[in-house]
Motif scaffolding. Structure first.
Motif, PDB file in Angstrom:
ATOM      1  N   LYS A 384       0.596 -13.408 -11.120  1.00 11.49           N
ATOM      2  CA  LYS A 384       1.144 -13.874  -9.834  1.00 11.49           C
ATOM      3  C   LYS A 384       0.572 -13.073  -8.665  1.00 11.49           C
ATOM      4  O   LYS A 384       1.262 -12.749  -7.718  1.00 11.49           O
ATOM      5  CB  LYS A 384       2.678 -13.800  -9.842  1.00 11.49           C
ATOM      6  CG  LYS A 384       3.351 -14.771 -10.809  1.00 11.49           C
ATOM      7  CD  LYS A 384       4.871 -14.720 -10.720  1.00 11.49           C
ATOM      8  CE  LYS A 384       5.382 -15.339  -9.434  1.00 11.49           C
ATOM      9  NZ  LYS A 384       6.862 -15.469  -9.451  1.00 11.49           N
ATOM     10  N   GLY A 385      -0.712 -12.752  -8.763  1.00 15.07           N
ATOM     11  CA  GLY A 385      -1.390 -12.065  -7.669  1.00 15.07           C
ATOM     12  C   GLY A 385      -1.051 -10.596  -7.542  1.00 15.07           C
ATOM     13  O   GLY A 385      -1.427  -9.958  -6.554  1.00 15.07           O
ATOM     14  N   GLN A 386      -0.365 -10.013  -8.558  1.00 17.90           N
ATOM     15  CA  GLN A 386       0.032  -8.615  -8.490  1.00 17.90           C
ATOM     16  C   GLN A 386      -0.464  -7.852  -9.720  1.00 17.90           C
ATOM     17  O   GLN A 386      -0.418  -8.361 -10.837  1.00 17.90           O
ATOM     18  CB  GLN A 386       1.559  -8.485  -8.411  1.00 17.90           C
ATOM     19  CG  GLN A 386       2.150  -9.026  -7.117  1.00 17.90           C
ATOM     20  CD  GLN A 386       3.668  -8.829  -7.083  1.00 17.90           C
ATOM     21  OE1 GLN A 386       4.415  -9.650  -7.612  1.00 17.90           O
ATOM     22  NE2 GLN A 386       4.112  -7.741  -6.473  1.00 17.90           N
ATOM     23  N   ILE A 387      -0.917  -6.627  -9.478  1.00 19.33           N
ATOM     24  CA  ILE A 387      -1.303  -5.745 -10.580  1.00 19.33           C
ATOM     25  C   ILE A 387      -0.093  -4.898 -10.953  1.00 19.33           C
ATOM     26  O   ILE A 387       0.517  -4.261 -10.100  1.00 19.33           O
ATOM     27  CB  ILE A 387      -2.490  -4.840 -10.193  1.00 19.33           C
ATOM     28  CG1 ILE A 387      -3.663  -5.683  -9.684  1.00 19.33           C
ATOM     29  CG2 ILE A 387      -2.935  -4.011 -11.403  1.00 19.33           C
ATOM     30  CD1 ILE A 387      -4.823  -4.858  -9.150  1.00 19.33           C
ATOM     31  N   ASP A 388       0.236  -4.915 -12.244  1.00 21.62           N
ATOM     32  CA  ASP A 388       1.402  -4.196 -12.752  1.00 21.62           C
ATOM     33  C   ASP A 388       0.934  -3.064 -13.655  1.00 21.62           C
ATOM     34  O   ASP A 388      -0.029  -3.228 -14.423  1.00 21.62           O
ATOM     35  CB  ASP A 388       2.300  -5.161 -13.546  1.00 21.62           C
ATOM     36  CG  ASP A 388       3.559  -4.498 -14.059  1.00 21.62           C
ATOM     37  OD1 ASP A 388       4.548  -4.450 -13.303  1.00 21.62           O
ATOM     38  OD2 ASP A 388       3.550  -4.013 -15.215  1.00 21.62           O
ATOM     39  N   PHE A 389       1.620  -1.914 -13.577  1.00 20.18           N
ATOM     40  CA  PHE A 389       1.220  -0.737 -14.337  1.00 20.18           C
ATOM     41  C   PHE A 389       2.392  -0.163 -15.117  1.00 20.18           C
ATOM     42  O   PHE A 389       3.530  -0.144 -14.634  1.00 20.18           O
ATOM     43  CB  PHE A 389       0.697   0.362 -13.404  1.00 20.18           C
ATOM     44  CG  PHE A 389      -0.521  -0.017 -12.615  1.00 20.18           C
ATOM     45  CD1 PHE A 389      -1.796   0.162 -13.134  1.00 20.18           C
ATOM     46  CD2 PHE A 389      -0.398  -0.543 -11.337  1.00 20.18           C
ATOM     47  CE1 PHE A 389      -2.913  -0.183 -12.403  1.00 20.18           C
ATOM     48  CE2 PHE A 389      -1.517  -0.881 -10.591  1.00 20.18           C
ATOM     49  CZ  PHE A 389      -2.777  -0.710 -11.127  1.00 20.18           C
TER      50      PHE A 389
END
Length: 416
Positions: A384-389
């Motif tokens: 959804k257009g977001q980088i998650d860490f």
């Protein structure tokens, strides 16, 4: 079905008593019916042969996947959802809770339930699935919740890792001799380190953060303009970050998890598989001016290692080490590792944003607490257009406040 575990699968099995689990959580908007959830899991379990298997050892201690009789259904633990942070507490609990590898299925689900928002936490034993596999199980379950009448079929699991090795290589007398010599050397090395005591990992922690769509877009475009990708930028930024920590001994080295599916066309993306290749890479030694020059050098090194990788040799040598697995597991649990962290960047995931009336609000990247070597692992996904860490470790190796400083320093290097 009866199949011998491969070396990586056997390593992750870790004797069956230790929790080595992969966990990933998804936040869902919309109502979920309990009957639909169980019906979806029945179809998912029927699709993947390993989800109806247990692990048993023979007299020599060699482990096998064996089909259950009768089949035990995937279990769902339901918890009232009170806050947006409940998923993290439950995910840590699930990471630390072993599976009953002799009786129960090796995948389970936690349903954090409220009226309009739920968290579904998918948990799989690492001996049968990696991060990509757990995301695939998540996608299939959500797809069936959105379309209960849909059929997802099934497939036959391979019978041996040896099947992937060409006969002329597998039966070569020269290769057989090399394998025998290699196996003897490993046994001698393991005998020399039997005195080491297991490291008690008693204070594990997660560090989770998600970039905004704007920040994610800026980083991705910057990486493209520099002829790189987020994978290489993360590698260098966190290696640099470790060097700057005064309280941690830095090795300037990481392990990159490389998905073996790209080398084995018989294994499709939507099949369960847990055989990653761990490639060790060091921070570039060349004197380069600037962060992005280092990133490009790192990219060259990793690309070269992947191109030079001999998959057949890797599979051959891994099979010959199976009798040494108990000793290797004991050694790994007592070893601190000679690297700073392991990177598992899964990139853009194949989940949909909507499944019928259900909508994914957010995804938390797959992660694990490794009980051997250096457990520090950085996982990342793009959705959804977001980088998650997700950064997972134990305070024996790095304090949580130092991990937070590491995260801030590394992200600043990339964003700036």
């Amino acid at each position: 079905m009866k199949r011998k575990l491969s070396l990586i699968e056997g390593t992750m099995y870790a004797g069956g008593q230790t929790a080595v689990n992969v966990v990933s959580s998804v936040t869902i908007k919309g109502g979920i019916r309990e009957s639909d959830l169980h019906a979806s899991l029945v179809k998912v379990q029927a699709r993947h042969p390993l989800l109806s298997s247990n692990v048993w050892e023979d007299e020599a201690g060699i482990s096998y996947f064996v089909e259950q009789h009768p089949i035990q259904r995937i279990r769902v633990r339901t918890v009232n959802r009170l806050t947006d942070q409940d998923w993290e507490r439950e995910s840590i609990t699930e990471c630390l809770t072993p599976f009953d590898t002799k009786k129960g299925p090796l995948v389970r689900l936690v349903w954090l339930k409220s009226e309009n928002i739920s968290n579904l936490i998918f948990v799989g034993h690492h001996c049968l699935c990696d991060g990509r596999s757990i995301l695939n199980i998540m996608d299939e379950t959500l797809s069936l919740l959105g379309q209960p009448e849909m059929e997802i079929g099934t497939y036959k699991s391979f019978s041996s890792i040896q099947n992937f090795i060409p006969a002329e290589i597998r039966d070569s007398k020269v290769n057989k001799l090399k394998i025998q010599l290699f196996s003897k050397v490993v046994k001698l090395v393991l005998l020399a380190v039997t005195f080491k005591k297991e490291i008690k990992r008693e204070k594990p922690f997660f560090l989770h953060w998600k970039l905004s769509q704007e920040e994610s877009s800026v980083i991705i475009e910057k990486c493209k303009s520099e002829g790189s990708s987020i994978h290489y930028a993360l590698s260098v930024a966190f290696l640099r970050g470790f060097k700057e920590l005064e309280t941690v001994k830095s090795h300037s080295r990481l392990y990159c998890a490389v998905d073996m599916r790209k080398f084995l066309p018989e294994i499709e993306d939507n099949m369960l598989f847990a055989f990653p290749v761990m490639l060790g890479l060091n921070l570039p030694n060349k004197k380069t001016a600037g962060f992005w020059n280092e990133v490009r050098e790192f990219k060259k090194d990793l690309t070269k290692k992947i191109e030079e990788m001999n998959v057949n040799a890797l599979l051959l040598y891994s099979e010959c080490l199976l009798p040494s697995l108990p000793g290797m597991t004991r050694y790994a649990k007592a070893d601190k590792g000679a690297h700073d962290f392991t990177l598992s960047n899964m990139g853009k995931v194949s989940l949909s944003e909507k499944y019928g009336a259900l909508e994914i609000e957010s995804l938390q990247s797959p992660t694990t607490f490794f009980p051997f070597g250096n457990p520090t692992t950085l996982s990342s996904t793009y959705f959804k257009g977001q980088i998650d860490f997700m950064l997972a470790s134990d305070e024996y190796f790095i304090k949580q406040e130092d991990a937070l400083a590491l995260k801030n320093n590394a992200m600043n290097m990339i964003i700036q």
